[in-house]
Write an enzyme that holds these catalytic residues in place. Structure first.
Site, PDB file in Angstrom:
ATOM      1  N   GLU A 191      -7.874  29.142  28.175  1.00 33.73           N
ATOM      2  CA  GLU A 191      -9.114  28.232  28.597  1.00 33.73           C
ATOM      3  C   GLU A 191     -10.040  29.094  29.408  1.00 33.73           C
ATOM      4  OE1 GLU A 191      -8.355  24.090  29.441  1.00 33.73           O
ATOM      5  OE2 GLU A 191      -7.058  23.967  27.348  1.00 33.73           O
ATOM      6  N   GLU A 314      -2.764  24.103  22.199  1.00 27.71           N
ATOM      7  CA  GLU A 314      -2.439  23.056  22.849  1.00 27.71           C
ATOM      8  C   GLU A 314      -3.010  21.960  21.913  1.00 27.71           C
ATOM      9  OE1 GLU A 314      -3.606  22.994  27.108  1.00 27.71           O
ATOM     10  OE2 GLU A 314      -3.133  24.930  27.222  1.00 27.71           O
ATOM     11  N   GLN A 363       3.372  18.596  25.864  1.00 25.44           N
ATOM     12  CA  GLN A 363       3.998  19.730  26.415  1.00 25.44           C
ATOM     13  C   GLN A 363       5.545  19.088  26.179  1.00 25.44           C
ATOM     14  OE1 GLN A 363       3.260  21.363  30.176  1.00 25.44           O
ATOM     15  NE2 GLN A 363       0.997  21.636  29.840  1.00 25.44           N
TER      16      GLN A 363
HETATM   17  O1  AHR Z   1      -1.916  20.740  29.098  1.00 20.74           O
HETATM   18  C1  AHR Z   1      -2.479  20.267  30.155  1.00 20.74           C
HETATM   19  C2  AHR Z   1      -3.604  21.231  30.311  1.00 20.74           C
HETATM   20  O2  AHR Z   1      -4.803  20.917  29.416  1.00 20.74           O
HETATM   21  C3  AHR Z   1      -3.439  22.852  30.366  1.00 20.74           C
HETATM   22  O3  AHR Z   1      -3.047  23.246  31.436  1.00 20.74           O
HETATM   23  C4  AHR Z   1      -4.863  23.248  29.873  1.00 20.74           C
HETATM   24  O4  AHR Z   1      -4.682  24.473  29.419  1.00 20.74           O
HETATM   25  C5  AHR Z   1      -5.485  22.160  29.157  1.00 20.74           C
HETATM   26  O5  AHR Z   1      -6.819  21.867  29.501  1.00 20.74           O
END
Ligand code: AHR
Length: 510
Positions: A191, A314, A363
């Site tokens: 990011e 993500e 996650q």
């Molecule tokens: O997954 C949580 C956060 O979300 C991660 O650290 C980031 O990459 C995203 O904004």
């Protein structure tokens, strides 16, 4: 009182079924729409909340962190194809040298991003590599571009991968590991438009070129270099980065979360929601199709051969974190609603398999749309875990072209496609069909024409569904929502007839 209110909540959310409407579907069992990459079923573990410490690892009686066997066994059953680490935003704050060598000599830092807790670096490179070896999965390491140097990243690459004599392989051996780990997938920042450095795409593209240059191939491993991709619908990011650095990129890491409510004021809640929230979250999940289509268009402009993978590095639902949980830890429950957003999203990835070759749901344990939640010694599998389990038959399988009359899920003058599906044939020639009905009221009958296949019977089927829209598993009742055997499919006059209940996911083997 608590019990009474949760009873009332599930009672309100239980939806009476409405008579089924019939939908036609065809599957071309002789044709191929391409291979569904197993890496679409990837996972992500960041140093965030209770994902690493108290999730994948736990403290033993001496206070040392050890791999948590119950969690690992559940992930092994699922068979995860890859694991992305150490972040996330944390990656651009992470200095890998802090996480090697004797534990008592490792420095402690403050994890300012996530809860301001002490990160004592108990889990570092060696521990992560031991975990992925245990899981028999491919590691994806994300390097620090935002606050690190080219030298740091190049040394880390050398530390994990150099096969011969070099300063970093010597250090690795001194720390107990002579052999390289051969890590192929390597993220160059995370990011970078936001927490990874707030860069413009023009600046990042140049920086990417510079960092990526020093990830040298060795005889044992060639880097698969992953550039930080866009946020959601920022197509300009993809356009600029692909134009300026596309020749050095192997994968572009798009991030897009599914939220209900708003990022800036209040996101929706994980368990306490009504039908308008259900509808909104489903709508947001389906947006993934439009977003991928937009990025593909930009990538096709600069890479018509489709060499570069679009990675959805993500994704998943992001709700307000659970009341009473530690601020910044992003701990949330996971209901049938999350499960169906996952199956619909996986179907979308499959529909874009020409470009989407890898994805990581955020996650793995205790954070966001997790597979597993833990509480001390207790552990539960979430409904999303069960979706991944029901979908694993599609990994590395040949996608079969389908046509589906998706019908409409109507809510207060608005509508969404009610149905979503994937059909595939695996290496052993078995055909599987997954069907999702997101409509919380209406059952659907699906009449499937299996072109090129003489089907006489359904071999087996599993269904994930519940009375309540917010059905979920708790530590006291971990099997409240689990897949069960499905007997609502039959063959009639050469057609496969599937009776899908409202708000359900079904996977069939033919
Ligand atoms: O997954 C949580 C956060 O979300 C991660 O650290 C980031 O990459 C995203 O904004």
């Amino acid at each position: 009182m608590k019990l009474l209110s949760s009873f009332l909540l599930s009672a309100t959310l239980a939806m009476p079924a409405v008579a089924a409407s019939t939908h036609k579907m065809s599957v071309d069992t002789d044709e191929s729409a391409g291979i569904i990459s197993k890496h679409i079923y990837g996972h992500f573990a960041e140093h965030l909340g209770r994902g690493i410490y108290d999730g994948l690892w736990k403290q033993d009686e001496n206070g040392d962190y050890i791999i948590r066997d119950d969690v690992i066994d559940a992930l092994k059953d699922l068979g995860i194809p890859n694991l992305r680490w150490p972040g996330g935003c944390f990656a651009d704050y992470y200095f890998w040298q802090d996480g090697i060598g004797p534990k008592e000599q490792r420095p402690s830092v403050v994890n300012n991003l996530w809860g301001g807790v002490t990160e004592d670096n108990s889990v570092g490179t060696h521990e992560f590599m031991e975990l992925v070896a245990e899981l028999e999965t491919d590691p994806i390491v994300v390097g620090n571009v935002g606050s690190g140097t080219v030298e740091d990243m190049a040394n880390w690459w050398q530390y994990v991968n150099h096969p011969g004599e070099s300063p970093m392989s010597k250090l690795r051996a001194e720390n107990g590991r002579a052999e390289p780990w051969n890590v192929e997938y390597w993220g160059v920042g995370n990011e970078s438009w936001g927490c990874g450095g707030n860069m413009r795409p023009e600046y990042y593209a140049d920086l990417y070129r510079r960092f990526a240059t020093f990830l040298h191939p060795y005889e044992n491993v060639k880097p698969f270099r992953i550039a930080a991709g866009a946020a959601g619908a920022d197509y300009n990011w993809t356009d600029v980065v692909m134009e300026r650095a596309g020749d050095m990129i192997d994968g572009l890491d798009l991030h897009h979360y599914t939220i209900q409510g708003s990022w800036t004021t209040k996101k929706g809640e994980a368990v306490n929601f009504d039908e308008s929230d259900w509808f909104e979250l489903m709508d947001r999940a389906i947006e993934m199709d439009e977003i991928i289509t937009g990025h593909k268009k930009m990538m096709d402009k600069h890479d018509p051969e489709k060499r570069v993978w679009l990675i959805v590095g993500e994704w998943g639902t992001w709700h307000e974190q659970e009341e009473g949980s530690i601020p910044g830890f992003l701990y949330q429950q996971n209901t049938l609603r999350d499960a169906l957003t996952a199956s619909v999203t996986l179907d979308i990835f499959h529909q874009h398999l020409d470009r989407v070759k890898m994805a990581n749901i955020a996650q793995t344990v205790n954070v966001l749309q997790a597979m597993i939640l833990t509480d001390g010694e207790k552990m539960l599998l979430t409904p999303t875990y069960h979706v991944f389990d029901m979908y694993k038959v599609h990994r590395d399988a040949v996608a079969l072209p389908i046509k589906l009359n998706k019908g409409k899920y109507r809510y207060e003058g608005d509508s969404l496609p009610a149905l979503s599906a994937t059909a595939s044939r695996d290496k052993d020639g078995r055909t599987h069909i997954s069907l999702t009905n997101i409509d919380p009221h209406e059952a659907r009958t699906i009449e499937i024409d299996l072109k090129g296949m003489d089907v006489s019977a359904v071999k087996s089927g599993r269904i994930l569904t519940a009375e309540a829209m917010n059905a979920h598993n708790t530590f006291d009742n971990p099997d409240n929502l689990v897949p069960v055997s499905f007997d609502g499919a039959r063959v009639e006059k050469g057609k496969l007839i599937v009776e899908m209940p409202a708000k359900s996911l079904v996977t069939l083997e033919l």
